[in-house]
Design an enzyme around this catalytic site. Structure first.
Site, short mmCIF file in Angstrom:
data_model
loop_
_atom_site.label_atom_id
_atom_site.label_comp_id
_atom_site.label_asym_id
_atom_site.label_seq_id
_atom_site.Cartn_x
_atom_site.Cartn_y
_atom_site.Cartn_z
N GLN A 1 0.98 -1.40 -0.22
CA GLN A 1 0.13 0.01 -0.10
C GLN A 1 0.80 1.30 -0.07
O GLN A 1 0.17 2.42 -0.19
CB GLN A 1 -0.86 -0.10 1.16
CG GLN A 1 -0.17 0.21 2.34
CD GLN A 1 -1.13 -0.02 3.62
OE1 GLN A 1 -1.50 -1.24 3.96
NE2 GLN A 1 -1.64 1.08 4.37
N CYS B 1 -4.92 -0.05 3.76
CA CYS B 1 -4.82 -1.64 4.43
C CYS B 1 -6.20 -2.46 4.33
O CYS B 1 -6.36 -3.56 3.91
CB CYS B 1 -4.30 -1.49 5.66
SG CYS B 1 -5.33 -0.58 6.98
N HIS C 1 -5.43 -0.99 11.88
CA HIS C 1 -5.17 -1.58 10.63
C HIS C 1 -5.83 -2.74 10.32
O HIS C 1 -6.31 -3.67 10.99
CB HIS C 1 -3.48 -2.16 10.85
CG HIS C 1 -2.85 -2.62 9.55
ND1 HIS C 1 -2.71 -1.83 8.35
CD2 HIS C 1 -2.02 -3.56 9.37
CE1 HIS C 1 -2.01 -2.37 7.52
NE2 HIS C 1 -1.43 -3.45 8.18
N ASN D 1 0.03 -9.13 5.13
CA ASN D 1 0.02 -7.85 5.44
C ASN D 1 0.13 -7.29 4.07
O ASN D 1 0.11 -7.94 3.14
CB ASN D 1 1.36 -7.42 6.28
CG ASN D 1 0.93 -6.15 7.01
OD1 ASN D 1 0.19 -5.29 6.66
ND2 ASN D 1 1.69 -5.67 7.95
#
Length: 444
Positions: free
Chosen positions: A63, A69, A364, A385
């Site tokens: 990102q 996110c 997040h 992630n």
């Protein structure tokens, strides 16, 4: 009021001077910082990235310098299904910039509607102050990305690639939020001068026209249709011409998004379990899907995530990504740093205390892609992630089960994995409205 006196300061200093370990610890902390000085390397070594339930991994996305996110996590769960079904190449991604464009556009309109609804209140009113503090931002929640996709569909990244602003959004956000605050002045003045609803609607339309132009120049013009070609897992070539974003989602992803719902674990007294909640003034698409949470106890919350993973489906989830994190090693663990022993202070708070006293909230969103079960109980979790492949194990993080317990607040679960009584509660119970600043309204 209780004043700090010179006598107290002298006593505090004397106490430090009399501790033989203070000088050594001071050297360790001032040279290396708190986290490195408090790090338990043995504990870090125990968190190996090996899991009994491990779904197929794709190269992680990045990102970059943006707060997308939640959007990356949602689109990553969908691209995993696409890749498994069609054998798409490892680098394939859905366009996060496309959904980002429409999210910005819709959030501005959502802001305008809230400004009009609160125009009779002073700018010092808490709700108005809340709106003006951040008219729009990069972050969001699961239901918000669903609202965008249901209205605008999705496209592959090749049809709407990244722009400078989508990957580095701070400059645009500063300018755009300034414009929205100025627009708020005009709208509040219209309402308070007794303008008709038709005049207010016309003004909002004119402001949205300006916003579309600004977004189009900054992010690019979103496609109404596009061509899509790929080779499937059997090597056969396919080409689709003049696909609309909505048809692309329907054909190549095909999820019934109404089946995926937000489950939270908020163990605070104001949020009894087995009840649904919505959040005032939280959303993006006027007329679209509302944010709605079902609050469950921790054991049920975790069990649902495990059921979905065990069935071969990834899980979107939201956490507080600040505490007890080694970003470089990709480790999330409550025992990774022993600050209590370092400073001889008990820093512990319960999960409920952290929420009630402003010490934690969701910051997040990522994707659960695996879990390690020992005798049926989770010990650690595999996390995809969206920070690129330089951190963790090629971008994948390892999260201990203890960290999950303390800092995971939201998972997105398909309704079929819920017991019937919980499905009924979600469908039929009237949600309790939470304040706009409630931690369960935080944007990942």
């Amino acid at each position: 009021m209780s004043e700090i006196t010179q006598e107290q300061l002298a006593a505090f200093k004397k106490d430090v001077d009399e501790k033989p370990e203070a000088a050594i610890l001071r050297g360790a902390v001032t040279t290396n910082g708190i986290l490195k000085a408090a790090r338990d390397n043995q504990r870090a070594g125990e968190l190996t990235p090996v899991f009994s339930v491990d779904l197929e991994s794709s190269p992680v996305a990045n990102q970059l310098q943006s707060g997308r996110c939640w959007m990356f996590a949602a689109l990553n769960t969908m691209r995993h299904d696409m890749k498994a079904m069609y054998g798409l190449p490892g680098y394939f991604e859905l366009s996060q910039s496309y959904t980002f464009f429409w999210d910005k556009f819709e959030k501005a309109n959502y802001f305008y509607n809230n400004i009009v609804a609160t125009a009779d209140k002073a700018t010092t009113d808490r709700e108005v102050s809340f709106l003006l503090a951040t008219p729009q931002q990069d972050g969001g929640q699961w239901d918000m990305i669903v609202a965008i996709i249901e209205k605008y569909g999705v496209v592959p990244q090749s049809a709407f690639p990244e722009s400078q602003a989508s990957s580095h959004s701070a400059e645009f956000n500063r300018l755009f939020n300034g414009k929205l605050r100025k627009d708020a002045i005009a709208l509040r003045n219209l309402v308070n001068d007794g303008a008709s609803q038709a005049d207010i609607d016309a003004k909002i339309e004119a402001l949205n026209k300006e916003n579309y132009y600004m977004l189009s120049l900054t992010f690019g013009e979103p496609p109404l249709s596009f061509d899509f070609s790929f080779r499937d897992k059997d090597g056969e070539f396919h080409r689709e011409q003049s696909m609309t974003p909505q048809n692309f989602f329907k054909k190549y992803i095909g999820w019934d998004l109404s089946e995926y719902i937000s489950i939270i674990n908020a163990p605070t007294e104001d949020k009894p379990y087995n009840q649904t909640y919505d959040v005032k003034m939280l959303g993006s698409v006027v007329g679209g899907r509302d944010v709605k949470h079902l609050n469950l106890d921790l054991d049920t919350f975790k069990d649902l995530a495990i059921k979905q993973l065990s069935a071969g489906e990834n899980v979107w989830f939201g956490v507080d990504m600040g505490p007890k994190l080694d970003r470089v090693a990709g480790l999330m663990d409550t025992e990774l740093y022993d600050e209590d022993s370092l400073f001889d202070i008990d820093f512990s708070l319960t999960k409920a205390e952290r929420l009630d006293y402003g010490d934690s909230l969701m910051t997040h969103a990522m994707v659960l892609t695996g879990v390690d079960l020992v005798d049926g109980q989770p010990t650690k979790w595999k996390v995809e992630n969206s920070w690129g492949d330089k951190n963790g194990h090629k971008g994948y993080f390892t999260m201990s089960d203890e960290w999950f317990d303390q800092f995971t607040y939201q998972v997105v679960i398909k309704k079929e994995y819920l017991p019937e009584e919980l499905r009924d509660i979600f469908e039929s119970a009237t949600p309790k409205e939470l304040a706009p600043w409630d931690p369960m309204g935080a944007l990942a």
